[in-house]
Design an enzyme around this catalytic site. Structure first.
Site, mmCIF file in Angstrom:
data_model
loop_
_atom_site.group_PDB
_atom_site.id
_atom_site.type_symbol
_atom_site.label_atom_id
_atom_site.label_comp_id
_atom_site.label_asym_id
_atom_site.label_seq_id
_atom_site.Cartn_x
_atom_site.Cartn_y
_atom_site.Cartn_z
ATOM 1 N N GLU A 104 -23.587 -31.786 3.316
ATOM 2 C CA GLU A 104 -24.667 -32.690 2.938
ATOM 3 C C GLU A 104 -24.708 -33.903 3.858
ATOM 4 O OE1 GLU A 104 -24.946 -31.714 -1.834
ATOM 5 O OE2 GLU A 104 -23.552 -33.258 -1.168
ATOM 6 N N CYS A 137 -25.879 -41.126 6.648
ATOM 7 C CA CYS A 137 -24.479 -40.808 6.355
ATOM 8 C C CYS A 137 -24.262 -39.341 6.697
ATOM 9 C CB CYS A 137 -24.198 -41.082 4.873
ATOM 10 S SG CYS A 137 -22.528 -40.653 4.337
ATOM 11 N N CYS A 144 -12.726 -31.246 2.495
ATOM 12 C CA CYS A 144 -11.852 -32.324 2.961
ATOM 13 C C CYS A 144 -10.427 -32.048 2.493
ATOM 14 C CB CYS A 144 -12.333 -33.669 2.414
ATOM 15 S SG CYS A 144 -11.409 -35.094 3.073
ATOM 16 N N CYS A 148 -8.512 -37.456 -2.116
ATOM 17 C CA CYS A 148 -8.592 -38.765 -2.770
ATOM 18 C C CYS A 148 -9.117 -38.596 -4.197
ATOM 19 C CB CYS A 148 -9.513 -39.685 -1.976
ATOM 20 S SG CYS A 148 -8.953 -39.969 -0.270
ATOM 21 N N CYS A 151 -13.140 -39.037 -5.122
ATOM 22 C CA CYS A 151 -14.133 -38.444 -4.237
ATOM 23 C C CYS A 151 -14.321 -36.960 -4.539
ATOM 24 C CB CYS A 151 -13.693 -38.638 -2.786
ATOM 25 S SG CYS A 151 -14.898 -38.064 -1.577
ATOM 26 N N SER A 250 -10.921 -46.827 4.392
ATOM 27 C CA SER A 250 -10.881 -46.608 2.945
ATOM 28 C C SER A 250 -9.509 -47.071 2.452
ATOM 29 C CB SER A 250 -11.083 -45.123 2.629
ATOM 30 O OG SER A 250 -12.392 -44.716 2.938
ATOM 31 N N ASN A 326 -18.629 -44.275 -8.297
ATOM 32 C CA ASN A 326 -19.717 -43.433 -8.772
ATOM 33 C C ASN A 326 -19.148 -42.241 -9.533
ATOM 34 O OD1 ASN A 326 -22.136 -44.736 -7.543
ATOM 35 N ND2 ASN A 326 -20.997 -44.340 -5.663
ATOM 36 N N CYS A 369 -21.931 -42.835 -2.728
ATOM 37 C CA CYS A 369 -20.601 -42.785 -2.124
ATOM 38 C C CYS A 369 -19.628 -42.022 -3.018
ATOM 39 C CB CYS A 369 -20.098 -44.203 -1.908
ATOM 40 S SG CYS A 369 -18.530 -44.293 -1.051
#
Length: 390
Positions: A104, A137, A144, A148, A151, A250, A326, A369
């Site tokens: 995305e 973005c 990944c 984390c 996320c 981060s 979020n 985010c």
């Protein structure tokens, strides 16, 4: 007037896709075909400035060369499978790759047309945005490996790196999406799916292509690479790009114990090593490193955490991007109240730390985010959640 100092040339791996070739690499290919070297720059401009892959449309090239280029398989490295638009104007593009994987990329208006909610906009306050400017973005990996806790990108695990062509292709696709509205990509942030510095070789070539003056021509100061803290690659990025590329870290916690819970990479590169790398990063004058700090209720959002953050960053030229967490599916962690966000921000300001609160954009289409995820993939990574403090 003296010439500006030359920057170090990144050590780039050989191009694997025609879109990855720089003008001089195209010149070498075309020279081997018996064509004059200057044609290389023409081909590069057709691909990067105009986004044209059909050789027949490259009208300033001779027909014989167009035929040869058609045989070269000049095809876009990706396509847009779906496009979603948020109420605030944010657009999320689901991009399909040649192996049928998807990632995305998000187009974020730098000046919202929606009524303000009293919080600092998402864009860098050093900018003076107009309604025609967009921040894109982009993703650097499929999935990944960083795991984390806040996320969605790593929930299905790491699948593969994106190629430089697939990274640049996202920006070309985003630009094409904006053509009808007259908007243009002003900033590019490597803050989508994946850890950019884990895919350093492809990201370095993509940065070189994106910022090439005969291509998209992005200013390096308007391209930001966000990392969870891979120290050797931070050093390499600083050396090879002369500190010109914007760096975002981060951070998300102020102690090794807490940060290792939130971000497992901290076990390999603890805070002392990471902060030392930030101090070494060759920042130009009047520039700052962005510190990304996701505020999580009961984890890192207290007044004591704000004071500890200010102390941790003392002596480093930074600005702090506060990101109320979020919502992510199947994750019980949540953002603190807006009153707590205000208190955290004011505490940082009182300690002399420049900061801004990232305004939520694209939350209704899961484009905010931490919300970008692999579509259709089952959860494969068990993300350990930190203990919430009462």
């Amino acid at each position: 007037m003296s010439a500006p100092p030359s920057l170090p040339r990144p050590e780039l791996s050989p191009p694997a896709h025609p879109l990855e070739r720089l003008p001089e690499e195209w010149a070498a290919v075309l020279e081997a075909w018996g064509e004059p070297k200057y044609r290389g720059l023409q081909v590069f401009r057709w691909l990067h400035q105009r986004g044209v892959f059909d050789a027949e449309q490259m009208t300033d090239l001779p027909k014989s060369l167009r035929r040869k280029l058609a045989e070269e398989s000049l095809v876009p490295p990706l396509s847009i499978a779906q496009a979603h638009e948020s109420e605030d104007g944010t657009r999320k593009l689901l991009v399909s790759l040649p192996d049928e994987r998807t990632v995305e990329t998000v187009l974020i208006p730098m000046k919202s047309t929606q009524p303000g909610d009293g919080y600092t906009p998402e864009e860098d306050p050093d900018d003076e945005p107009t309604s025609a400017w967009v921040t894109q973005c982009i993703s650097s990996q499929v999935g990944c490996a960083m795991a984390c806790t806040f996320c969605a990108s790593g929930i299905a695990g790491f699948k593969r790196h994106l190629s430089a062509a697939e990274i640049v292709g996202q920006v070309l696709a985003g630009r094409a999406q904006l053509e009808a509205s007259g908007e243009r990509v002003r900033n590019v942030v490597f803050m989508g799916m994946g850890e950019p510095l884990h895919n350093y070789a492809a990201v370095a070539r993509a940065l070189t292509l994106l910022c090439h003056p005969d291509g998209l021509g992005l200013s390096k100061r308007r391209v930001t690479v966000s990392t969870s803290g891979l120290v050797p690659e931070i050093d390499r990025l600083g050396t090879e790009f002369g500190g010109q590329v914007q760096l975002a870290i981060s951070l998300h916690a102020t102690s090794d114990e807490r940060r290792s819970e939130v971000m497992p990479i901290n076990k390999k590169y603890p805070l002392a090593e990471l902060l030392a790398a930030l101090k070494r990063y060759p920042l130009p004058k009047r520039r700052r490193i962005t510190i990304e700090y996701t505020l999580i209720e009961g984890v890192n959002a207290s007044i004591a955490d704000a004071k500890a953050l200010a102390k941790l960053l003392r002596g480093i030229p930074v600005k702090v991007n506060l990101i109320p967490m979020n919502a992510v599916d199947d994750n019980p962690l949540r953002a603190p109240s807006w009153e707590s966000v205000d208190a955290f921000q004011e505490t940082l300001r009182g300690q002399g730390v420049p900061n801004f609160v990232r305004r939520r954009k694209g939350d209704d289409i899961a484009a905010a985010c931490g919300q970008l995820a692999l579509r259709g993939e089952k959860k494969k990574v068990r993300v350990p959640l930190p203990t919430v403090r009462s």
